[in-house]
Structure formats: C-alpha cells, structure tokens
Design an enzyme around this catalytic site. Sequence first.
Site, PDB file in Angstrom:
ATOM      1  N   ARG A   1      39.749  23.114  59.654  1.00  0.00           N
ATOM      2  CA  ARG A   1      39.996  23.542  58.271  1.00  0.00           C
ATOM      3  C   ARG A   1      39.033  22.938  57.264  1.00  0.00           C
ATOM      4  O   ARG A   1      38.855  23.461  56.168  1.00  0.00           O
ATOM      5  CB  ARG A   1      41.461  23.314  57.895  1.00  0.00           C
ATOM      6  CG  ARG A   1      42.378  24.287  58.647  1.00  0.00           C
ATOM      7  CD  ARG A   1      43.819  24.131  58.260  1.00  0.00           C
ATOM      8  NE  ARG A   1      44.328  22.818  58.515  1.00  0.00           N
ATOM      9  CZ  ARG A   1      45.090  22.467  59.534  1.00  0.00           C
ATOM     10  NH1 ARG A   1      45.445  23.372  60.422  1.00  0.00           N
ATOM     11  NH2 ARG A   1      45.519  21.254  59.673  1.00  0.00           N
TER      12      ARG A   1
ATOM     13  N   GLU B   1      48.641  11.430  68.732  1.00  0.00           N
ATOM     14  CA  GLU B   1      49.998  11.032  69.128  1.00  0.00           C
ATOM     15  C   GLU B   1      50.203  11.210  70.628  1.00  0.00           C
ATOM     16  O   GLU B   1      50.928  10.474  71.272  1.00  0.00           O
ATOM     17  CB  GLU B   1      51.030  11.901  68.404  1.00  0.00           C
ATOM     18  CG  GLU B   1      51.028  11.751  66.909  1.00  0.00           C
ATOM     19  CD  GLU B   1      51.878  12.821  66.256  1.00  0.00           C
ATOM     20  OE1 GLU B   1      52.957  13.128  66.785  1.00  0.00           O
ATOM     21  OE2 GLU B   1      51.449  13.349  65.222  1.00  0.00           O
TER      22      GLU B   1
END
Length: 180
Positions: free
Chosen positions: A67, A104
């Site tokens: 993005r 994560e």
Amino acid sequence: MAEHDLQLVARRIRSFPDFPIPGVLFRDISPLLKDPDSFRASIRLLAGHLKTTHGGKIDYIAGLDSRGFLFGPSLAQELGLGCVLIRKRGKLPGPTVSASYALEYGKAELEIQKDALEPGQKVVVVDDLLATGGTMRAACELLGQLRAEVLECVSLVELTSLKGREKLGAVPFFSLLQYE
C-alpha cells in the site's frame, strides 16, 4: 486549508472491528482511495510536512510493498522526486539486497534493487499505516545497506498503542492520523 484537508482524510478512514481476527480494530483506507479529493488531500498534507521539515533535501521517496506503492509515487510526483520500490522477497528483478523482519506468525523479507540508490542519497520512506513498526524498521535497515540516509518515515495512519515508532529508533516518524 490543512485542517480542512485533514478532516477530509479522516472522514474517509473506516473501522472494522474484529478483522482479521477477534480483538483487532482494522483501519481501512479503501474509501480514501475511492475519493479523489480525499486522496489528493492526503498527498498535499504529507508533501506539505516534508517540504516544511526537509525543504529540498530529499532525493527519493521509497514506497513500501504494497500500500506504500499507492502513496509513494503520488507523493514523489507532488515533490518533483523519483520513487523507489521496497518489495517483498522475490518480486524484484536483477540483483537485490534484503532485510528480514519478524511477523506475528513468523518472519518475512524485504528487498530493494542494488542499484536503486547511490550512497549518501536522502530518502523518505512512506507506507499507508504504521502498526508494530517491523516492516518500516526493516526498510530503514535495507536502505542502510545501500548507504542511503533515511531522513524520515511517514504514513497516513499510526496505531499508537502498538508503539511502532519506537522500533524506528532515531529515525523521525510522522503520521497524519493517530488511533489508539
């Protein structure tokens, strides 16, 4: 003008609770991208900040996959600069350098073409959102491998509770909008 532009941008960020997992409040920039006035306002605001802070000292904008690619080229054009791409591993042709960072659920790598920048060139890194800071920190490390100087990192949105700016160490950081 700046306050009006900031309100225009803020109105186009929407929230989705429990996405992608329960407990996460996702900040979606899709409505901003659909609205040309809001998108232009975001670029004007970021460019205004960079002009005030760095004047004509920036050589390139570096857009982060993916993005950051939406904001990087437009911001670079507004400032009369070129844009270099920092991509996920395996997406760039030719010789590259890479830096890994923790996620994560594991780890990932970013790459930039070896000839994207010359030593000493001054760069601003842009992405849509700063969360934990791992990707932006890896981008700064990657630019350091090319001996470029990272003047600042900028994003549209910052999730302050995740303390991502702390991972950037001494690299200045700026965001248009901050959310807990």
